[in-house]
Design a protein around this motif. Structure first.
Motif, PDB file in Angstrom:
ATOM      1  N   PRO A   1      57.944  87.623   0.418  1.00 38.60           N
ATOM      2  CA  PRO A   1      56.801  88.106   1.200  1.00 38.60           C
ATOM      3  C   PRO A   1      56.788  87.594   2.630  1.00 38.60           C
ATOM      4  O   PRO A   1      56.371  88.308   3.549  1.00 38.60           O
ATOM      5  N   GLY A   2      57.239  86.371   2.859  1.00 44.42           N
ATOM      6  CA  GLY A   2      57.253  85.825   4.199  1.00 44.42           C
ATOM      7  C   GLY A   2      58.125  86.624   5.152  1.00 44.42           C
ATOM      8  O   GLY A   2      57.827  86.705   6.359  1.00 44.42           O
ATOM      9  N   ASN A   3      59.192  87.200   4.638  1.00 45.73           N
ATOM     10  CA  ASN A   3      60.040  88.045   5.476  1.00 45.73           C
ATOM     11  C   ASN A   3      59.303  89.314   5.880  1.00 45.73           C
ATOM     12  O   ASN A   3      59.407  89.769   7.027  1.00 45.73           O
ATOM     13  N   ARG A   4      58.543  89.880   4.946  1.00 50.15           N
ATOM     14  CA  ARG A   4      57.762  91.069   5.285  1.00 50.15           C
ATOM     15  C   ARG A   4      56.754  90.727   6.383  1.00 50.15           C
ATOM     16  O   ARG A   4      56.567  91.495   7.327  1.00 50.15           O
ATOM     17  N   ARG A   5      56.123  89.585   6.249  1.00 45.29           N
ATOM     18  CA  ARG A   5      55.130  89.190   7.249  1.00 45.29           C
ATOM     19  C   ARG A   5      55.781  88.994   8.616  1.00 45.29           C
ATOM     20  O   ARG A   5      55.234  89.406   9.646  1.00 45.29           O
ATOM     21  N   ALA A   6      56.957  88.370   8.634  1.00 44.41           N
ATOM     22  CA  ALA A   6      57.645  88.131   9.901  1.00 44.41           C
ATOM     23  C   ALA A   6      58.027  89.444  10.582  1.00 44.41           C
ATOM     24  O   ALA A   6      57.919  89.580  11.808  1.00 44.41           O
ATOM     25  N   ILE A   7      58.458  90.426   9.798  1.00 41.73           N
ATOM     26  CA  ILE A   7      58.844  91.723  10.354  1.00 41.73           C
ATOM     27  C   ILE A   7      57.628  92.444  10.923  1.00 41.73           C
ATOM     28  O   ILE A   7      57.671  93.005  12.022  1.00 41.73           O
TER      29      ILE A   7
ATOM     30  N   MET B   1      48.425  93.414   5.327  1.00 42.83           N
ATOM     31  CA  MET B   1      49.544  94.362   5.356  1.00 42.83           C
ATOM     32  C   MET B   1      50.636  93.967   4.366  1.00 42.83           C
ATOM     33  O   MET B   1      51.214  94.818   3.686  1.00 42.83           O
ATOM     34  N   VAL B   2      50.907  92.677   4.272  1.00 42.90           N
ATOM     35  CA  VAL B   2      51.907  92.206   3.314  1.00 42.90           C
ATOM     36  C   VAL B   2      51.437  92.439   1.885  1.00 42.90           C
ATOM     37  O   VAL B   2      52.199  92.920   1.028  1.00 42.90           O
ATOM     38  N   ALA B   3      50.176  92.120   1.608  1.00 46.65           N
ATOM     39  CA  ALA B   3      49.639  92.308   0.257  1.00 46.65           C
ATOM     40  C   ALA B   3      49.698  93.775  -0.150  1.00 46.65           C
ATOM     41  O   ALA B   3      50.061  94.098  -1.295  1.00 46.65           O
ATOM     42  N   ARG B   4      49.338  94.675   0.755  1.00 47.52           N
ATOM     43  CA  ARG B   4      49.427  96.101   0.451  1.00 47.52           C
ATOM     44  C   ARG B   4      50.860  96.515   0.184  1.00 47.52           C
ATOM     45  O   ARG B   4      51.145  97.247  -0.771  1.00 47.52           O
ATOM     46  N   SER B   5      51.780  96.031   1.004  1.00 50.12           N
ATOM     47  CA  SER B   5      53.182  96.389   0.843  1.00 50.12           C
ATOM     48  C   SER B   5      53.720  95.948  -0.514  1.00 50.12           C
ATOM     49  O   SER B   5      54.413  96.703  -1.200  1.00 50.12           O
ATOM     50  N   LEU B   6      53.388  94.732  -0.917  1.00 48.10           N
ATOM     51  CA  LEU B   6      53.849  94.232  -2.208  1.00 48.10           C
ATOM     52  C   LEU B   6      53.244  95.015  -3.362  1.00 48.10           C
ATOM     53  O   LEU B   6      53.920  95.307  -4.360  1.00 48.10           O
ATOM     54  N   ALA B   7      51.973  95.376  -3.232  1.00 46.89           N
ATOM     55  CA  ALA B   7      51.282  96.066  -4.319  1.00 46.89           C
ATOM     56  C   ALA B   7      51.745  97.507  -4.485  1.00 46.89           C
ATOM     57  O   ALA B   7      51.773  98.026  -5.610  1.00 46.89           O
ATOM     58  N   CYS B   8      52.102  98.162  -3.386  1.00 49.25           N
ATOM     59  CA  CYS B   8      52.347  99.601  -3.462  1.00 49.25           C
ATOM     60  C   CYS B   8      53.820  99.965  -3.564  1.00 49.25           C
ATOM     61  O   CYS B   8      54.155 101.154  -3.678  1.00 49.25           O
ATOM     62  N   SER B   9      54.726  98.982  -3.540  1.00 46.76           N
ATOM     63  CA  SER B   9      56.153  99.311  -3.563  1.00 46.76           C
ATOM     64  C   SER B   9      56.869  98.585  -4.688  1.00 46.76           C
ATOM     65  O   SER B   9      56.510  97.463  -5.059  1.00 46.76           O
ATOM     66  N   ASP B  10      57.884  99.241  -5.219  1.00 48.54           N
ATOM     67  CA  ASP B  10      58.774  98.622  -6.205  1.00 48.54           C
ATOM     68  C   ASP B  10      59.881  97.899  -5.454  1.00 48.54           C
ATOM     69  O   ASP B  10      60.508  98.476  -4.557  1.00 48.54           O
ATOM     70  N   ALA B  11      60.146  96.656  -5.791  1.00 47.81           N
ATOM     71  CA  ALA B  11      61.087  95.844  -5.027  1.00 47.81           C
ATOM     72  C   ALA B  11      62.493  96.436  -5.018  1.00 47.81           C
ATOM     73  O   ALA B  11      63.185  96.422  -3.988  1.00 47.81           O
ATOM     74  N   THR B  12      62.934  96.966  -6.152  1.00 49.92           N
ATOM     75  CA  THR B  12      64.278  97.556  -6.221  1.00 49.92           C
ATOM     76  C   THR B  12      64.365  98.785  -5.328  1.00 49.92           C
ATOM     77  O   THR B  12      65.338  98.969  -4.589  1.00 49.92           O
ATOM     78  N   ALA B  13      63.350  99.643  -5.383  1.00 52.70           N
ATOM     79  CA  ALA B  13      63.328 100.829  -4.534  1.00 52.70           C
ATOM     80  C   ALA B  13      63.234 100.444  -3.065  1.00 52.70           C
ATOM     81  O   ALA B  13      63.921 101.023  -2.208  1.00 52.70           O
ATOM     82  N   PHE B  14      62.401  99.463  -2.758  1.00 56.68           N
ATOM     83  CA  PHE B  14      62.216  98.989  -1.390  1.00 56.68           C
ATOM     84  C   PHE B  14      63.555  98.577  -0.789  1.00 56.68           C
ATOM     85  O   PHE B  14      63.904  98.956   0.338  1.00 56.68           O
TER      86      PHE B  14
END
Length: 284
Positions: free
Chosen positions: A138-144, A161-174
């Motif tokens: 998650p820290g990388n998402r925040r930095a970007i 924004m990070v919390a939404r990104s983690l909740a709405c996306s599948d890590a493998t697909a991301f």
């Protein structure tokens, strides 16, 4: 992988049909800040979730921009929209350009909001490490997000924004989507297109910048415009929603009587034409 009907929400009922595609960090909720103020009498919007996001979070797929474009066209068929415009944010801008490559006769207008160019965006090794590890860190998402919004946004917004990104996306697909939007180029399939095309960039975004749009978007598309929003970074829907709506809907409305270029009335600058090619780093 066969196409399927993308989960979507419809807004408005106007004669001009528009499909909007989100970027790498969010599902269709990315457009929530602008939904209340859309012109529902002129436009009929479909906001979609790509595979691996939102209501399609568990949908299997190749997670490529070409597959995303095929899914967009399948949705247009299901809706009975023979001709429509397409809007894409960031990674979604690459998907939108893939729609143009696949079915140019079906597009009225093309809009990219901080769009990833059709050339792809190879990242230097340190950036590649940052971006590829963002699937699980998650820290990388925040930095970007912080970098591409100019380092000026409140900590609470970055966290949200990070919390939404983690909740709405599948890590493998991301992670798989990154390989496609960053690594796959198809500029030769769209270069010279006469479909009117608008790129909207944020002056605070050092990655998908106005200069990159001049080197790519304005070079490839024969009838192209650029609007740079002075107070926005990479996330104009959150940062400058009203300016974004004005820029995009004014451009879409011009379908009836032709587009004009020149000074922008909505807080940025507008230009038309093409410049020389070049490269830059990006966020999807």
């Amino acid at each position: 992988m066969a196409s399927f009907i993308l989960p979507h929400t419809l807004h408005g009922g106007g004669p001009h049909k528009v499909i909007a595609v989100h970027g790498w960090f969010a599902d269709r909720s990315a457009f929530d800040p602008i939904v209340p103020d859309l012109d529902r009498e002129t436009f009929h919007y479909a906001l979609v979730d790509l595979r691996g996001y939102g209501a399609a979070k568990d949908e299997p797929g190749a997670y490529t921009t070409a597959e995303g474009a095929a899914d967009v066209l399948a949705l247009a068929d299901r809706l009975g929209w023979e001709r429509f415009s397409v809007i894409g944010h960031s990674m979604g801008g690459s998907v939108a350009q893939r729609v143009l490559a696949a079915a140019p006769h079906r597009l009225r207008r093309l809009v990219g909001i901080s769009p990833v160019p059709a050339s792809g965006l190879p990242l230097p090794p340190p950036q590649w490490e940052l971006f590829s590890a963002a699937a699980h860190i998650p820290g990388n998402r925040r930095a970007i997000i912080d970098l591409t919004s100019g380092g000026r946004r409140p900590a609470a917004w970055l966290d949200r924004m990070v919390a939404r990104s983690l909740a709405c996306s599948d890590a493998t697909a991301f992670r798989a989507w990154l390989d496609s939007w960053a690594g796959e180029g198809f500029a030769e399939e769209v270069e010279g297109s006469a479909v009117p095309a608008l790129a909207v960039t944020g002056a605070l975004d050092p990655a998908l910048s106005a200069e990159l749009a001049r080197q790519t978007w304005l070079r490839w598309y024969a009838t192209s415009e650029l609007v740079e929003l002075a107070s926005a970074g990479h996330y104009a829907m959150d940062e400058t929603p009203l300016e974004l709506i004005r820029a995009v809907e004014d451009f879409l409305r011009a379908d009836a009587d032709g587009a004009a270029t020149g000074d922008s009335p909505y807080g940025g600058t507008a230009t038309g034409g093409a410049d020389s090619a070049g490269g830059a780093s990006a966020a999807g």
